[in-house]
Motif scaffolding. Structure first.
Motif, PDB file in Angstrom:
ATOM      1  N   UNK A 140       0.822  -1.217   0.000  1.00 30.44           N
ATOM      2  CA  UNK A 140       0.000   0.000   0.000  1.00 30.44           C
ATOM      3  C   UNK A 140       0.852   1.261   0.000  1.00 30.44           C
ATOM      4  N   UNK A 141       1.996   1.219   0.675  1.00 30.97           N
ATOM      5  CA  UNK A 141       2.816   2.429   0.745  1.00 30.97           C
ATOM      6  C   UNK A 141       3.512   2.692  -0.583  1.00 30.97           C
ATOM      7  N   UNK A 224       3.205  15.048   7.595  1.00 37.80           N
ATOM      8  CA  UNK A 224       2.268  13.964   7.335  1.00 37.80           C
ATOM      9  C   UNK A 224       2.907  12.632   7.721  1.00 37.80           C
ATOM     10  N   UNK A 225       2.082  11.607   7.787  1.00 37.86           N
ATOM     11  CA  UNK A 225       2.580  10.237   7.779  1.00 37.86           C
ATOM     12  C   UNK A 225       1.911   9.501   6.627  1.00 37.86           C
ATOM     13  N   UNK A 226       2.670   8.618   5.981  1.00 38.77           N
ATOM     14  CA  UNK A 226       2.117   7.834   4.883  1.00 38.77           C
ATOM     15  C   UNK A 226       1.363   6.617   5.443  1.00 38.77           C
ATOM     16  N   UNK A 229       2.960   4.851   8.274  1.00 42.12           N
ATOM     17  CA  UNK A 229       3.377   5.628   9.436  1.00 42.12           C
ATOM     18  C   UNK A 229       4.708   6.338   9.285  1.00 42.12           C
ATOM     19  N   UNK A 230       5.274   6.360   8.065  1.00 47.60           N
ATOM     20  CA  UNK A 230       6.524   7.077   7.829  1.00 47.60           C
ATOM     21  C   UNK A 230       6.245   8.572   7.648  1.00 47.60           C
ATOM     22  N   UNK A 231       6.983   9.409   8.343  1.00 49.14           N
ATOM     23  CA  UNK A 231       6.750  10.843   8.277  1.00 49.14           C
ATOM     24  C   UNK A 231       7.381  11.457   7.020  1.00 49.14           C
ATOM     25  N   UNK A 232       6.732  12.504   6.521  1.00 49.87           N
ATOM     26  CA  UNK A 232       7.290  13.323   5.454  1.00 49.87           C
ATOM     27  C   UNK A 232       6.708  14.707   5.587  1.00 49.87           C
ATOM     28  N   UNK A 233       7.316  15.688   4.902  1.00 49.65           N
ATOM     29  CA  UNK A 233       6.892  17.083   5.024  1.00 49.65           C
ATOM     30  C   UNK A 233       6.466  17.625   3.669  1.00 49.65           C
TER      31      UNK A 233
END
Length: 239
Positions: A140-141, A224-226, A229-233
């Motif tokens: 899904x990611x 955000x998190x994908x 649950x991985x963060x990104x900006x």
């Protein structure tokens, strides 16, 4: 392209030192020091993947969920890359690789794992020295990031996925389950920007429609998190 990858960020205890290590290993434009304490440069081998080293990492205690796969043109080139990395402060490390496997696993001066892949890897051919950012993650990611960046899926078999910019360069890959436990914040985090300032809110809404979750708003960007649950900006917003 709906969103552009502004930089792939790597959290560091000493951003300037870590940036120098990777710059000397990969070459490229001069290392730039930013007002926020980050250091960044564009690798000569992968100009479409700007690297940004941000302050704030805690001492590393667990294996990263993401790592670089560096390519080799020949056995001699692989040996030279390993020797060069060791001379710059890298070290050999064990992540469970088998003795008969052809890649070499190293860690940079802050312990971030990376692999120097043996020559002849067809999947990474033509991707540049940083052939892949290999990630622990679900199917899904991979689908999410394909939609977020409008990068096509160049591999989609079972639970494994990979995406690549239409312009080529580094592939982002996800290996599917079983997933590693998340015991520490991820050190690799993408910074994204919209193509135009007016597109910020629509793009933020599009990210959530794809499965992202808003975590917090900070000065000039949203965190955000994908779906994993991985963060990104997402950069470029206004209060």
């Amino acid at each position: 392209m709906p969103l552009r990858l502004d930089a792939l960020c790597l959290s560091a205890q000493d951003p300037a030192r870590l940036a120098r290590f990777w710059h000397e290993l990969l070459g490229g434009g001069a290392v730039r020091e930013r007002a926020d304490g980050a250091s960044e440069f564009n690798p000569a081998t992968n100009p479409g993947l700007p690297l940004r080293f941000r302050p704030g990492a805690a001492p590393k205690t667990t294996q990263n969920r993401q790592h670089f796969d560096l390519t080799s043109e020949s056995p001699e080139d692989q040996k030279a890359t390993v020797a060069r990395a060791l001379s710059l402060g890298a070290r050999h490390t064990d992540v469970g690789q088998l003795p008969e496997e052809g890649h070499r696993v190293l860690a940079d001066p802050e312990g971030n794992e990376f692999c120097v892949i043996e020559p002849g890897n067809k999947f990474l051919a033509g991707c540049g020295r940083i052939g892949a950012l290999a990630c622990d993650g679900s199917h899904a990611v991979g689908v999410f990031w394909s939609g977020a960046l409008d990068w096509p899926l160049v591999w989609d078999e079972g639970e494994e996925t990979a995406i690549q910019s239409p312009d080529g360069g580094t592939k982002f890959t996800w290996g599917g389950p079983p997933l590693m436990p998340r015991t520490a914040p991820d050190r690799f985090t993408p910074d994204l920007v919209p193509e135009a300032p007016a597109a910020y809110e629509p793009e933020a809404a599009r990210l959530t429609s794809l499965g992202a979750r808003v975590l917090t708003w900070e000065a000039g960007h949203t965190v955000f998190s994908d779906p994993d649950g991985n963060e990104f900006r997402l950069l470029g917003g206004t209060a």
